[in-house]
Design a protein around this motif. Structure first.
Motif, PDB file in Angstrom:
ATOM      1  N   PRO A 134       0.290  -4.487  -0.842  1.00  0.00           N
ATOM      2  CA  PRO A 134       0.817  -3.611  -1.897  1.00  0.00           C
ATOM      3  C   PRO A 134       0.760  -4.330  -3.236  1.00  0.00           C
ATOM      4  CG  PRO A 134       2.630  -4.586  -0.686  1.00  0.00           C
ATOM      5  CD  PRO A 134       1.364  -5.004   0.027  1.00  0.00           C
ATOM      6  N   SER A 135       0.847  -3.581  -4.306  1.00  0.00           N
ATOM      7  CA  SER A 135       0.795  -4.183  -5.632  1.00  0.00           C
ATOM      8  C   SER A 135       1.815  -5.311  -5.734  1.00  0.00           C
ATOM      9  CB  SER A 135       1.065  -3.121  -6.693  1.00  0.00           C
ATOM     10  OG  SER A 135       2.242  -2.398  -6.371  1.00  0.00           O
ATOM     11  N   ALA A 136       1.444  -6.390  -6.436  1.00  0.00           N
ATOM     12  CA  ALA A 136       2.223  -7.624  -6.422  1.00  0.00           C
ATOM     13  C   ALA A 136       3.427  -7.600  -7.361  1.00  0.00           C
ATOM     14  CB  ALA A 136       1.316  -8.810  -6.746  1.00  0.00           C
ATOM     15  N   ASN A 137       3.816  -6.415  -7.830  1.00  0.00           N
ATOM     16  CA  ASN A 137       5.017  -6.307  -8.671  1.00  0.00           C
ATOM     17  C   ASN A 137       6.262  -6.162  -7.815  1.00  0.00           C
ATOM     18  OD1 ASN A 137       3.460  -3.666  -8.305  1.00  0.00           O
ATOM     19  ND2 ASN A 137       5.581  -2.984  -8.501  1.00  0.00           N
ATOM     20  N   ARG A 138       7.427  -6.427  -8.418  1.00  0.00           N
ATOM     21  CA  ARG A 138       8.692  -6.046  -7.792  1.00  0.00           C
ATOM     22  C   ARG A 138       8.752  -4.521  -7.786  1.00  0.00           C
ATOM     23  NH1 ARG A 138      12.187  -9.076  -5.805  1.00  0.00           N
ATOM     24  NH2 ARG A 138      13.790  -7.671  -6.576  1.00  0.00           N
ATOM     25  N   ARG A 218      11.435   6.336  -8.438  1.00  0.00           N
ATOM     26  CA  ARG A 218      10.940   5.965  -9.765  1.00  0.00           C
ATOM     27  C   ARG A 218      10.047   4.737  -9.624  1.00  0.00           C
ATOM     28  NH1 ARG A 218      13.433   3.155 -14.594  1.00  0.00           N
ATOM     29  NH2 ARG A 218      12.274   3.997 -16.364  1.00  0.00           N
ATOM     30  N   HIS A 219       8.993   4.697 -10.398  1.00  0.00           N
ATOM     31  CA  HIS A 219       7.937   3.737 -10.123  1.00  0.00           C
ATOM     32  C   HIS A 219       7.242   3.323 -11.416  1.00  0.00           C
ATOM     33  CE1 HIS A 219       6.674   3.110  -5.910  1.00  0.00           C
ATOM     34  NE2 HIS A 219       5.714   2.401  -6.462  1.00  0.00           N
ATOM     35  N   TYR A 220       6.545   2.202 -11.373  1.00  0.00           N
ATOM     36  CA  TYR A 220       5.655   1.789 -12.475  1.00  0.00           C
ATOM     37  C   TYR A 220       6.412   1.645 -13.799  1.00  0.00           C
ATOM     38  CZ  TYR A 220       2.479   3.982  -9.090  1.00  0.00           C
ATOM     39  OH  TYR A 220       1.828   4.368  -7.947  1.00  0.00           O
TER      40      TYR A 220
HETATM   41 MG    MG Z   1       2.722  -0.356  -5.936  1.00  0.00          MG
END
Ligand code: MG
Ligand code: AMP
Length: 308
Positions: A134-138, A218-220
């Protein structure tokens, strides 16, 4: 250390159940052995991601994907046309152990994709099995599209990190479910029209939000409030322009020429830059809702807190 050595070390870390930051053509991922529930649990923990939100299994090629998931004729057509590349297919699971229950959030379906970035591909071949990445963000934050952004987000949880430069596309993969009728679970880098040419009209995810639980949160989102469809910024706002930009400070132009692919590639990096600028909020110019604009506007609505 050259790239080959770095990839060999990363593959060894993954075999030992550790996490690795890896570049893909979409965004940077936080990777783990998809069959190892403890390693997958560490990914959820590092991201602060709710465990009901399943992960994508990344594979080197279609042959590996076919050991994990059941491909019908439509799935084969899409994989042959768009792989390696930014299209994820949600299919019935074929080998439930290859992608553990936790990675699938207990579903009897699995999401698979063969990424096109050469480093991701080489790592997947060296590792020899599926990786969740998955994307490496929190969880909830903008996806990292540059190496240092990935390190800043989840670098502490990773045993190794591969620098593959800036992500070429900068937006997550398109997610299509082929369980009954073809369904667009997440607009992304492959645009709707290209997929519909091969499998016919795509039904909407909203009718069946259960199928993609991750879509509900909620995202991004940057830390600052985000205001969409802004023709001009207010006095203390940073501004993400598209096309013409006002001559003032704190303006990032997603694409001066109005090119959607360029805007997609810049989107998350510029949201991060605007977030750090000391402004009171982030205003974003209107983005046309055609082609790649569908995915850009999806991410912007979520960044602004309008969950659809
Ligand atoms: Mg992601
Ligand atoms: P991310 O890892 O953040 O790029 O998100 C993966 C996306 O794929 C999320 O929207 C998930 O909900 C979706 N996804 C992954 N596995 C499945 C599955 N088995 N069924 C439906 N959606 C899935």
């Amino acid at each position: 250390m050259d790239d080959d050595q770095a990839i060999a070390r990363a593959a060894a870390a993954l075999r030992a159940g550790r996490l690795v930051i890896l570049p893909t053509e979409t965004v940077y991922g936080l990777a783990a052995d998809a069959s190892n529930a403890r390693a997958v649990a560490a990914v959820y923990e590092a991201k602060g991601r709710p465990a009901f939100n399943p992960l994508i299994a990344h594979v080197a090629d279609l042959a590996t994907a076919q050991r994990i998931a059941r491909f019908d004729e439509r799935a084969l057509r899409l994989a042959k046309r768009f792989w390696p590349g930014p299209l994820t297919l949600v299919l019935p699971v074929a080998d439930p152990a290859a992608v553990c229950d936790l990675a699938r959030a207990g579903l009897d379906t699995v999401a698979v994709r063969a990424p096109g970035h050469p480093m991701a591909h080489t790592l997947l071949e060296a590792f020899g099995g599926p990786l969740v990445a998955p994307s490496a963000n929190r969880s909830g934050r903008p996806s990292p599209t540059r190496f240092l952004d990935a390190i800043e987000e989840t670098g502490e949880a990773a045993e190794a990190a591969l620098d593959g430069g800036d992500c070429r596309i900068g937006l997550e993969s398109t997610v299509v479910a082929l369980l009954d009728e073809p369904r667009l679970l997440r607009p992304g880098a492959v645009i709707r029209g290209e997929i519909e040419l091969l499998v016919g009209p795509l039904a909407d995810a909203d009718l069946d939000a259960q199928r993609s639980p991750g879509r509900l949160t909620r995202h991004y989102a940057p830390n600052l409030p985000v205001r969409l469809n802004a023709l001009t910024p207010l006095r203390r706002e940073a501004f993400l322009a598209f096309g013409t930009s006002p001559p003032r400070d704190h303006v990032w132009n997603l694409s001066p020429s109005g090119d959607l692919a360029e805007a997609a590639a810049n989107l998350f990096a510029y949201l991060r830059a605007a977030d750090r600028s000391g402004a009171a909020g982030i205003a974003v110019a209107p983005i046309p809702d055609e082609g790649l604009g569908e995915a850009i506007n999806d991410r912007l609505r979520r960044a602004a807190g309008f969950v659809g």
